[in-house]
Scaffold this active site. Structure first.
Site: not given
Lengths: 367, 388
Positions: A317, A177
């Site tokens: 996810c 990230q």
């Protein structure tokens, strides 16, 4: 459409798409082939490698291409843990599933795994991490920026201390990230291995890289033709790798100011609603995690989706399951958490429009 | 070598004068199922003879036929001239794989063409002798053989067939008319749909969609379940009923503990109107007695009271385990348990009533304009055509 799910994936930039197209239409040779077309492909791959190493300020021969963040983390953890060096391994409760489930595998092989608990903002301080490390620790894996709430962990301050306590310990960082959004300097910070992914920074899906510091011993988890100096066999995904290099050229650490402004604008527009901010406003501005009380995440998400505003509930996810990150931080309104994640492509007008739609949706759904 | 697939009709045999009608429907269903693979089809003596075009894969066709209701068993047969030399050699060649794998066998013969010079026992003896000569590992076992080789002498040809495969049973789809199934995306309603299709109904399906309380993915899941059912029941029109405003209205106006039952009464009435419009003569639900609060006998009475059409509840006497077994067999289970459960928990009362009184439900229901909301839902319904 207002796309605010940039932590799940980003729109590939024009240069990345063109780079990939070039590799598919013209430079399609196998970079392992020794004829001219193979050599050309190899040259493009090496250019990309150089660009990624420049962003990380490391040497190109410390970059190993792979399929993305999940593979990077699995290679570093499963290939790096070593019972002879020590059967204790350390990570956090808020890692991505790619890391957590790799540690579950180590647990099943008899490793003692320490899962560090974060505070309510998802933070873990240096001392807590270092205290968990002892001379039997062979692996530490800590994420840089959390993918659900954007908390930033002090990975820049612990590398040296880990080595002082356990010289043979491998220190891995999941920088999926943070890479490309804020500076990440593994060499300077005494990090042994670090995973990054192309599609989170406007590259395309299916390419990533693992940084492995020279001299650090990580064993492959995939065997085959010996590509990537034996650490990652398999024909390289040249279109995605070249696109990755192109995306790296577009990295500009000044973008964060634009994104911070967007985040602050959105916060201003919605803060008077019945809302709880699960992420810290001092934290990473690319991620804003909020709970609109009494509105379940998926309901909010469906309603926003119907109006063309794309966000996610926890991480993309995790689907419908309750977020393990928000359980770890003890968030009271986890059932209604929404992750809004920005990119440099978002505009102030888009954010104002999104805020308007969010306000109307919250009003409609409050029953 | 020429080959034919024989599909034996099941229960149709019993249907007296209607038989040819049923057989025609069955042949029509087989035609639709096999499409371009089919070269010719005819029926005789409660058996359907299917000849395939060149290039069709007989294994795949047999697999498809196991999903066609009204067929009790399927076998593949080689077609030969009515000459015992050709029959005995043909049997060895045609059944080579099966005979190689078997340890014991027997031959059965049927002679419906009495002009054929050999009698059945003689045909069996000659064919069996040839098989023993060619497959030296085989032994004859008349009681419990691994494989039965059947030789049939019919008017035009001789047929040799080996193993018999169990068919889907039941009655040909649409031989009993058409009904509409209320399909939710859970485990039960697809099974109910399958069971009624097996009894010869063709189907329409009705799904109540509560966006944003249920997601697009939940809707896609229902489409997928309908697609799986259409593998047995043929093309299905799936009616999607937008139902959010109705639920919100019920939640707002009616007593909390009556919410589910009033919602179900509204659903039944909407379903009945959609069914009528589409020439269905009944409704099918996946209700099973006592499974949840809204499926007690009293609750079923309250939900069933508001419609005139027959409500078919094929699962009413089944345990969850039995339902799951069928769901696995027909291939809907894995899709049904995908985690896009309707998250409309907001619409589920905390303490639903299990012993409802019709009068109090009616009183609660009178707070809303049922007719308005029912007709609105019917008007806003749209159709998705689903086939395999």
């Amino acid at each position: 459409m207002i796309y605010l799910d940039n932590c799940a994936t980003t729109k590939p930039c024009k240069e990345a798409v063109e780079g990939a197209l070039f590799m598919m239409e013209e430079c399609f040779g196998n970079p392992s082939s020794t004829h001219q077309l193979g050599l050309l492909a190899e040259r493009e791959v090496e250019n990309a490698r150089k660009k990624i190493s420049d962003v990380l300020m490391v040497s190109p021969d410390e970059i190993y291409f792979n399929s993305g963040g999940t593979e990077g983390a699995n290679t570093a953890i499963l290939g790096g843990a070593n019972k002879k060096a020590g059967s204790r391994v350390v990570t956090t409760q808020i890692e991505h599933k790619a890391v957590l489930n790799a540690f579950k595998k180590l647990e099943s092989e008899g490793f003692e795994v320490i899962y560090l608990k974060p505070d309510e903002k998802g933070y873990i301080d240096e001392k807590t991490i270092i205290d968990a490390v002892n001379e039997k620790t062979s692996l530490v894996s800590i994420m840089h920026v959390n993918n659900e709430i954007g908390s930033m962990l002090p990975i820049d301050k612990i590398g040296k201390l880990i080595k002082l306590k356990s010289p043979r310990c491998i220190f891995h960082v999941d920088a999926v990230q943070s890479f490309g959004k804020i500076p990440v300097y593994p060499a300077k910070w005494n990090i042994d291995a670090l995973s990054v992914s192309a599609h989170k920074i406007h590259g395309i899906k299916g390419a990533g890289a693992l940084y492995v510091k020279k001299g650090v011993n990580i064993k492959p988890i995939i065997y085959g033709g010996g590509q990537e100096r034996g650490l990652r066999s398999g024909t390289l995904n040249t279109p995605a790798i070249v696109a990755f290099g192109k995306a790296c050229e577009k990295i500009n650490f000044e973008d964060i100011n634009h994104v911070r402004l967007l985040r602050d604008t959105l916060v201003d527009y919605i803060k008077d609603l019945d809302v709880v901010f699960n992420s810290s406003v001092e934290g990473f501005p690319y991620i804003l995690n909020v709970s609109f009380k009494n509105i379940r995440s998926e309901v909010m998400l469906n309603a926003l989706s119907a109006r063309g505003v794309y966000v996610s509930a926890a991480s993309a996810c995790a689907g419908n399951k309750e977020s393990h990150v928000l359980s770890a931080t003890g968030a009271k309104y986890a059932y209604s958490a929404i992750r809004i994640s920005f990119s440099r492509d978002n505009t102030a007008d888009e954010i104002k429009e999104a805020a308007k739609i969010i306000r109307e949706t919250v009003k409609n759904l409050t029953i | 070598m020429k080959e034919v697939i024989l599909a034996k009709c099941g229960e149709l045999v019993l249907k007296g004068l209607n038989r040819s009608n049923f057989e025609n429907i069955l042949m029509n269903n087989i035609k639709q199922k096999l499409k371009d693979d089919l070269k010719s089809i005819r029926s005789a003596q409660s058996t359907v003879y299917i000849e395939l075009n060149e290039g069709a894969d007989p294994d795949l066709v047999v697999e498809k036929l196991t999903k066609v209701f009204g067929i009790s068993s399927i076998s593949r047969a080689g077609i030969f001239e009515k000459d015992i030399e050709k029959i005995k050699k043909g049997a060895c060649e045609y059944l080579r794989d099966e005979l190689t794998l078997a340890k014991t066998f027997k031959v059965e013969s049927k002679r419906s063409d009495k002009k054929f010079p050999l009698k059945s026992p003689e045909i069996s003896a000659i064919t069996g002798g040839e098989i023993l000569k060619n497959f030296r590992h085989l032994k004859v076992d008349v009681n419990n053989p691994d494989i039965v080789v059947t030789v049939e002498i019919r008017d035009n040809n001789a047929f040799v067939h080996g193993a018999r495969i169990k068919g889907a049973g039941g009655m040909p789809t649409s031989s009993n008319g058409k009904a509409a199934v209320l399909i939710s995306g859970g485990i039960d309603s697809p099974v109910a749909a399958y069971m009624m299709a097996k009894r010869g109904l063709s189907l329409d399906a009705i799904h109540f969609f509560s966006s944003p309380y249920t997601s697009e993915k939940a809707k896609e899941k229902v489409i997928e379940l309908t697609r799986i059912i259409s593998g047995y029941a043929g093309k299905i029109n799936l009616h999607i009923v937008p139902f959010t405003q109705q639920q919100l209205e019920i939640k707002k106006m009616c007593k909390n503990e009556h919410m589910t039952l009033i919602m179900r009464r509204m659903m039944m009435q909407i379903a009945e109107r959609i069914a009528k419009k589409n020439r269905c003569d009944g409704l099918i639900t996946g209700e099973s007695l006592g499974q949840v609060a809204s499926q007690t006998l009293l609750a079923l009475a309250v939900t069933g009271e508001c419609v005139k059409m027959p409500i078919l509840r094929p699962l009413v006497g089944m345990d969850k385990e039995e339902i799951v077994t069928i769901a696995r067999k027909i291939g809907t289970f894995e899709t049904s348990i995908l985690p896009y459960e309707d998250c409309c928990t907001v619409f589920v009362p905390k303490h639903p009533t299990t012993k409802p009184k019709l009068s109090s439900i009616l009183e609660s229901e009178s707070k809303i304009d049922m007719e308005y909301w029912i007709q609105k839902a019917v008007d806003e319904t749209y159709v998705i055509e689903v086939s395999e």
